[in-house]
Write a protein that holds these residues in place. Structure first.
Motif, mmCIF file in Angstrom:
data_model
loop_
_atom_site.group_PDB
_atom_site.id
_atom_site.type_symbol
_atom_site.label_atom_id
_atom_site.label_comp_id
_atom_site.label_asym_id
_atom_site.label_seq_id
_atom_site.Cartn_x
_atom_site.Cartn_y
_atom_site.Cartn_z
ATOM 1 N N UNK A 179 43.944 30.776 52.883
ATOM 2 C CA UNK A 179 43.478 30.857 51.499
ATOM 3 C C UNK A 179 43.762 32.243 50.924
ATOM 4 N N UNK A 180 43.482 33.289 51.710
ATOM 5 C CA UNK A 180 43.775 34.651 51.266
ATOM 6 C C UNK A 180 45.281 34.878 51.156
ATOM 7 N N UNK A 181 46.036 34.351 52.109
ATOM 8 C CA UNK A 181 47.494 34.493 52.086
ATOM 9 C C UNK A 181 48.067 33.825 50.838
ATOM 10 N N UNK A 182 47.561 32.635 50.495
ATOM 11 C CA UNK A 182 48.034 31.922 49.309
ATOM 12 C C UNK A 182 47.681 32.666 48.034
ATOM 13 N N UNK A 183 46.466 33.208 47.966
ATOM 14 C CA UNK A 183 46.058 33.954 46.778
ATOM 15 C C UNK A 183 46.915 35.199 46.594
ATOM 16 N N UNK A 184 47.225 35.878 47.700
ATOM 17 C CA UNK A 184 48.097 37.046 47.627
ATOM 18 C C UNK A 184 49.493 36.640 47.154
ATOM 19 N N UNK A 185 50.003 35.536 47.678
ATOM 20 C CA UNK A 185 51.323 35.063 47.265
ATOM 21 C C UNK A 185 51.347 34.705 45.786
ATOM 22 N N UNK A 186 50.300 34.064 45.301
ATOM 23 C CA UNK A 186 50.238 33.705 43.880
ATOM 24 C C UNK A 186 50.275 34.955 43.007
ATOM 25 N N UNK A 187 49.569 36.006 43.421
ATOM 26 C CA UNK A 187 49.606 37.275 42.685
ATOM 27 C C UNK A 187 51.019 37.859 42.668
ATOM 28 N N UNK A 188 51.661 37.833 43.822
ATOM 29 C CA UNK A 188 52.990 38.422 43.937
ATOM 30 C C UNK A 188 54.023 37.629 43.133
ATOM 31 N N UNK A 189 53.896 36.314 43.141
ATOM 32 C CA UNK A 189 54.806 35.495 42.344
ATOM 33 C C UNK A 189 54.631 35.785 40.856
ATOM 34 N N UNK A 190 53.394 35.896 40.413
ATOM 35 C CA UNK A 190 53.124 36.171 39.003
ATOM 36 C C UNK A 190 53.676 37.531 38.588
ATOM 37 N N UNK A 191 53.684 38.479 39.527
ATOM 38 C CA UNK A 191 54.169 39.829 39.232
ATOM 39 C C UNK A 191 55.664 39.983 39.474
ATOM 40 N N UNK A 192 56.301 38.942 40.018
ATOM 41 C CA UNK A 192 57.720 39.031 40.334
ATOM 42 C C UNK A 192 58.018 39.918 41.522
ATOM 43 N N UNK A 193 57.041 40.088 42.403
ATOM 44 C CA UNK A 193 57.201 40.954 43.579
ATOM 45 C C UNK A 193 58.016 40.245 44.663
#
Length: 220
Positions: A179-193
């Motif tokens: 769940x934490x890994x997915x939330x981090x990935x969602x943040x990174x995708x939104x930021x284009x990281x």
């Protein structure tokens, strides 16, 4: 966005679905010997809980380690297979980064250390300035050899809990959370990281080695 996150780099077999805003469903079981048996039923469980089918996914997130070879490859192979069949991208993240992000949701701001059990009386570890910022690359070491580097810092993860003499301020979370890994990935995708490739981060050679000076047998 609908992300399926999986991680089998630690004793935890953990799976989660994330829609870009929040976690829809999550599953976590701790069993270091049954990654292969538990992962696919866990995927089925979270999909059923969310009322969704596998073909609804827009991306796969996978923890790439560091971790022991046998368990780690289960999650990586599964993630890559799903991505190939569904025609969606697979995003790799360092497993320690997932634990660091989870530590942030538990109220730890930083700096701190993340340490997981590497077996052989060693830990996989990294230092973090905050839950999203790792300092340097992950390493594998005996706890006593890094005592000065982690002195005075809170620490999270099973590795920290196993060695209280080196990590006296050990805290939760103990195990990885998809769940934490997915939330981090969602943040990174939104930021284009950027993400890591879905390849294993082992940090040391496998136990199995080709014998030296072995005898070659040729037919007579």
């Amino acid at each position: 966005m609908l992300l399926l996150a999986v991680d089998t780099a630690t004793p935890a077999v953990t799976v989660a679905l994330h829609d870009g805003e929040s976690v829809l469903a999550a599953s976590g079981q701790v069993d270091a010997r049954r990654h292969g048996e538990l992962l696919l039923p866990s995927v089925d469980k979270v999909l059923a809980e969310a009322g969704l089918k596998l073909d609804a996914l827009t991306g796969i997130v996978v923890g790439v380690g560091p971790g022991p070879y046998t368990g780690l490859r289960v999650g990586l192979v599964t993630a890559s297979t799903f991505a190939s069949v569904l025609g969606v991208p697979v995003h790799g993240l360092c497993t320690l980064d997932g634990l660091a992000y989870a530590a942030g949701t538990a109220g730890i701001e930083g700096p701190f250390t993340v340490a997981t059990d590497a077996r052989r009386k060693e830990v996989y570890w990294a230092r973090y300035e905050d839950p999203r910022t790792r300092v340097g690359e992950p390493s594998v070491d005996r706890p006593a050899d890094i005592a000065e580097q982690v002195a005075g810092l809170p620490a999270v993860g099973q590795g920290a809990l196993l060695y209280p003499e080196v990590f006296p301020d050990a805290r939760g979370p103990e195990h990885q959370s998809a769940a934490a890994l997915a939330a981090l990935a969602a943040e990174r995708l939104a930021a284009g990281a950027p993400f890591l490739p879905p390849t294993p981060l082992y940090l040391r050679r496998p136990d199995a080695q080709v014998p030296k000076n072995y005898k070659v047998v040729t037919p007579q």
